[in-house]
Design a protein around this motif. Structure first.
Motif, short mmCIF file in Angstrom:
data_model
loop_
_atom_site.label_atom_id
_atom_site.label_comp_id
_atom_site.label_asym_id
_atom_site.label_seq_id
_atom_site.Cartn_x
_atom_site.Cartn_y
_atom_site.Cartn_z
N ASP A 145 33.59 15.91 25.97
CA ASP A 145 33.46 14.96 27.07
C ASP A 145 32.00 14.50 27.21
OD1 ASP A 145 32.19 17.16 28.23
OD2 ASP A 145 33.55 17.29 29.94
N ASP A 146 31.73 13.70 28.25
CA ASP A 146 30.38 13.17 28.45
C ASP A 146 29.34 14.27 28.64
OD1 ASP A 146 31.36 10.62 28.20
OD2 ASP A 146 31.36 10.19 30.34
N LYS A 147 29.73 15.32 29.33
CA LYS A 147 28.80 16.44 29.57
C LYS A 147 28.43 17.13 28.24
CE LYS A 147 28.31 20.27 32.80
NZ LYS A 147 28.97 21.03 33.85
N ALA A 148 29.45 17.41 27.42
CA ALA A 148 29.20 18.04 26.12
C ALA A 148 28.39 17.11 25.23
CB ALA A 148 30.53 18.40 25.45
N TYR A 149 28.66 15.81 25.33
CA TYR A 149 27.92 14.82 24.55
C TYR A 149 26.43 14.84 24.91
CZ TYR A 149 26.49 10.25 22.73
OH TYR A 149 25.85 9.23 22.07
N GLU A 150 26.14 14.93 26.19
CA GLU A 150 24.74 15.00 26.62
C GLU A 150 24.04 16.22 26.05
OE1 GLU A 150 22.81 12.78 28.26
OE2 GLU A 150 24.55 11.45 28.10
N HIS A 151 24.77 17.33 25.99
CA HIS A 151 24.19 18.54 25.41
C HIS A 151 23.94 18.36 23.91
CE1 HIS A 151 24.34 20.83 29.04
NE2 HIS A 151 25.65 20.72 29.16
N MET A 152 24.81 17.60 23.24
CA MET A 152 24.59 17.31 21.83
C MET A 152 23.33 16.46 21.65
SD MET A 152 28.48 16.52 20.52
CE MET A 152 28.05 16.26 18.78
N LEU A 153 23.16 15.48 22.52
CA LEU A 153 21.97 14.61 22.44
C LEU A 153 20.69 15.40 22.65
CD1 LEU A 153 23.08 11.39 24.36
CD2 LEU A 153 22.80 11.69 21.88
N ASN A 154 20.79 16.48 23.43
CA ASN A 154 19.61 17.31 23.71
C ASN A 154 19.55 18.55 22.81
OD1 ASN A 154 18.61 15.72 25.89
ND2 ASN A 154 20.30 16.49 27.13
N ASP A 155 20.44 18.62 21.83
CA ASP A 155 20.51 19.76 20.92
C ASP A 155 20.62 21.09 21.68
OD1 ASP A 155 20.31 18.13 18.60
OD2 ASP A 155 18.15 17.97 18.93
N ASN A 156 21.37 21.06 22.76
CA ASN A 156 21.55 22.23 23.62
C ASN A 156 22.87 22.91 23.25
OD1 ASN A 156 22.10 24.07 25.65
ND2 ASN A 156 21.61 22.67 27.31
N PHE A 157 22.79 23.86 22.34
CA PHE A 157 23.98 24.54 21.84
C PHE A 157 24.74 25.26 22.94
CE2 PHE A 157 26.04 28.31 19.97
CZ PHE A 157 26.91 27.69 19.11
N GLU A 158 24.05 26.05 23.74
CA GLU A 158 24.70 26.84 24.79
C GLU A 158 25.43 25.94 25.80
OE1 GLU A 158 25.26 30.10 25.39
OE2 GLU A 158 24.43 30.51 23.42
N GLY A 159 24.76 24.88 26.23
CA GLY A 159 25.37 23.95 27.17
C GLY A 159 26.60 23.29 26.58
N PHE A 160 26.52 22.94 25.30
CA PHE A 160 27.64 22.31 24.60
C PHE A 160 28.85 23.23 24.56
CE2 PHE A 160 30.06 21.87 20.66
CZ PHE A 160 30.55 20.58 20.81
#
Length: 197
Positions: A145-160
């Motif tokens: 979803d959009d939240k997981a996508y934002e974590h991908m853009l920030n290379d945030n594995f844990e958040g993703f």
């Protein structure tokens, strides 16, 4: 076990009041499952999530084709298993939450860039003519979803991982009829699975 499940499902399909033990158990224990811990290809839950991806119509990041239209399908990491950028050192790198279907070419491109923020930029620019919304819509077929996508853009594995687990949990809950708005507030020796949550 397979035979017993099959018989129970046949009864349930002909009489919806006779819910199978497997579904009853899944409804009771779903909220206590930590999808992060599911890493084995032979695990039934691992296979079940792969099936959900197929049923959702997961489309390849590059070719935009669904699984049945692709020449070859690969299972691989969304956050590449790269030690260079630190993702390979994460304990949950092989979790089903970081795995999806893709083509061999897509898999090669992702590994070339090594970071989600970089391969997303490449895909959006090269394959989607800069249309980020179209790419985000495609990612939804992978339970991103959009939240997981934002974590991908920030290379945030844990958040993703956390965001994708929430999306998958919601999907599975709706399929098996679990109300996720309420949860038990007390722990008890009789409910070890709920206690974990």
């Amino acid at each position: 076990r397979l035979t017993a499940d099959f018989k129970e499902l046949r009864i349930w399909f002909s009489d919806t009041s006779q819910v199978s033990r497997g579904i009853t158990s899944a409804r009771r224990e779903l909220m206590s499952i930590d999808f992060r811990e599911i890493e084995t290809h032979g695990n039934a839950m691992y296979k079940g999530i792969l099936c959900l991806l197929a049923l959702e119509g997961a489309r390849d990041f590059d070719t935009k084709q669904t699984l049945e239209m692709a020449r070859s399908n690969h299972l691989d990491h969304i956050f590449p298993r790269s030690r260079k950028f630190g993702f390979g050192s994460f304990r949950d790198i092989d979790s089903i939450l970081n795995i999806t279907w893709m083509s061999e070419d897509t898999n090669t491109r992702i590994k070339k860039w090594a970071k989600p923020s970089e391969y997303i930029e490449d895909f959006v620019k090269q394959k989607y003519a800069g249309n980020e919304s179209e790419f985000k819509n495609l990612l939804r077929t992978h339970f991103i979803d959009d939240k997981a996508y934002e974590h991908m853009l920030n290379d945030n594995f844990e958040g993703f991982i956390l965001a994708r687990q929430a999306v998958l949990m919601q999907k599975i809950s709706s399929l098996i009829g679990v109300d996720t708005t309420t949860s038990p507030s007390l722990i008890s020796p009789e409910t070890p699975f709920s206690n974990k949550v």
